[in-house]
Design an enzyme around this catalytic site. Structure first.
Site: not given
Length: 514
Positions: A227, A453, A483
């Site tokens: 991320s 995602d 995610h």
């Protein structure tokens, strides 16, 4: 709602727990030449601080390996490396393999920005058992986070009130109230953490990582970023391309976007994830308890949120499930397909007049523990984003953009659009429109994107590959939900990532999994 790539494994940890449910002092100046040669004193990890999210000390890994913690001195201001220092808190599990096969340390950043790596790595350490055969697994609290000179803004009681506010105002009075509340919050951050706010940018954290590499005794930085951790890794590769070893970026931030574009991308991403959830729920043999068709599921959610604006439901304790809290909780549950069952439970419960599950999901997004204490993930998130992002958006900017955001997502558009004013009255100027991740001369970096995602939409994967430069980014696509890709357990993704990190065997760029 986050206005930048949101937490990944830190959020997953909070959601898992729900079912069971200031700034640090700066040290004296140190000679900059001495910092790389400092010796870390590894000891048993203490109980996590409130800023880290609380809880118990990490349990040993299977086989008995204990987690160890240490602190590293780093300059408060990298432009004055001989000035004051801060402590950067680290955690490690030593390699389980033979010393002669050990590659070095593998440093993790799990995203946020604002997530504590010291609490997140041990929660998921077993998933990296194969990587530990050749690496010490290492993570850290980036500056401004957890025990590393944490940014603090408000008390727990004040944060309870702050998160009860209406974050999608509908008229002039509500707009003023919202903007004034954000301004007040930002002023409190300056009052409590003003000394550290100018020094929590991603470039500062990247420089900390290069110091960390030296202190850990590694010639190259071996890295696993998830991320926001992909943005941090890209900035590191830009600043220190010759120091990059084996690196993997998973759940990739689009480095070409400014804050507005990133928020709009998230609106589209969360909308897609919601649609995928609705299709999944209504496609099973058993009846979907929250709707008969995908369209019905979304319509009923929209109706619930509209009703909550006028009449919040009982939540947890004295707090009510507001429209904002419900939207936040729904977003939290879309981070992983494994969490969709919580969304179904929460919606079914809310339709019966009870907001506890959706409230618990919202709490986990905001870093609130069941005992009412908050980690500093929210404060750190805004501080790092505002230090990085140059644009400062006005009320007029948001109102002009609302139609585009609503088109991208009828459910999440308003919340993500209004989130853009979060840095408007921030005490520190932002660094740039978007990060520079060009990394000519770097070793190959495996860049893994997930087509489903919600928080870091798949389109950012190719943008990161292109921005890193020719011959650097190696693109891998995972056709899945949630995610991130590695933590899905997909064997194809694991082979690609493990093969590179363990054996230096780079996958073919353009690989598609499964």
């Amino acid at each position: 709602m986050p206005n930048r790539p949101a937490r990944t494994r830190a959020a997953a940890l909070s959601v898992a727990l729900l079912t069971a449910a200031l700034a640090a002092g700066c040290g004296d100046g140190a000679d900059a030449e001495d910092l790389p040669s400092q010796k870390l004193s590894w000891k048993d990890c203490p109980v996590p601080s409130a800023e880290q999210g609380g809880g118990e000390s990490p349990s040993p890994l299977p086989g008995g390996t204990d987690w160890q913690c240490a602190t590293m001195k780093a300059p408060l201001d990298w432009d004055e490396p001989d000035g004051e220092t801060i402590d950067i808190t680290l955690i490690r599990a030593e390699s389980s393999g033979d010393d002669e096969k050990r590659i070095g340390s593998l440093i993790f950043n799990f995203g946020g920005p604002g997530g504590s790596g010291v609490t997140t790595l041990p929660a998921f350490g077993e998933e990296y058992a194969k990587l530990r055969t050749r690496y010490d697994l290492v993570s850290f609290d980036p500056r401004g986070v957890g025990r590393s000179a944490p940014v603090t803004c408000r008390t727990d009681k004040q944060l309870d009130a702050y998160y009860q506010q209406d974050a999608s105002p509908d008229d002039t009075a509500e707009e003023k109230a919202y903007v004034d509340e954000v301004k007040g919050f930002n002023g409190d951050c300056e009052e409590k953490s003003g000394k550290v706010l100018p020094h929590v940018a991603t470039t500062d954290a990247a420089r900390d990582m290069d110091l960390m590499r030296q202190v850990l005794g590694d010639k190259k930085l071996h890295y696993f970023g998830i991320s926001y951790g992909t943005e941090l890794g890209g900035v590191y590769a830009h600043l220190f391309p010759k120091n990059v070893g084996r690196a993997v970026f998973d759940a990739v931030v689009d480095p070409t976007q400014n804050a507005e574009q990133g928020s709009l991308g998230q609106a589209k991403g969360f909308q897609l994830a919601l649609e995928n959830y609705a299709k999944d729920c209504t496609s099973k043999e058993e009846e979907c308890p929250v709707g008969d068709t995908p369209e019905d599921v979304q319509a009923r959610i929209a109706k619930l949120l509209k009703e909550l604006e006028a009449k919040p439901l009982p939540g947890l304790g004295p707090r009510k499930l507001t429209q904002t809290a419900a939207t936040n909780g729904i977003a939290q549950s879309l981070y992983s397909k494994d969490f969709w069952e919580y969304l179904t439970e929460g919606l079914e419960q809310a339709y019966s007049g009870d907001g506890q599950v959706l409230m618990a999901l919202s709490d986990s997004m905001n870093g609130r523990s069941p005992d009412g204490t908050y980690s500093n993930i929210g404060a750190a998130n805004i501080a790092i984003n505002c230090a990085d992002d140059k644009p400062r958006y006005t009320l007029a900017d948001v109102k002009a953009k609302l139609p585009e955001f609503r088109k991208a997502s009828p459910l999440f558009g308003d919340f993500l659009a209004w989130g853009m004013v979060g840095c408007t009255d921030w005490a520190v100027k932002g660094a740039a429109d978007h990060p520079n991740v060009s990394a000519e001369g770097s070793a190959p970096i495996v860049v893994v994107g997930n087509t489903g995602d919600p928080a870091t939409p798949y389109e950012g994967t190719r943008k990161m590959v292109d921005a890193l430069g020719k011959g650097v980014g190696v693109e891998v696509t995972y056709k899945g939900q949630g995610h991130g890709a590695y933590d899905s357990g997909d064997r194809c993704v694991r082979r690609a990532v493990d093969g590179y990190l363990l054996d230096g065997r780079s996958p073919k760029s353009g690989t598609v999994c499964p």
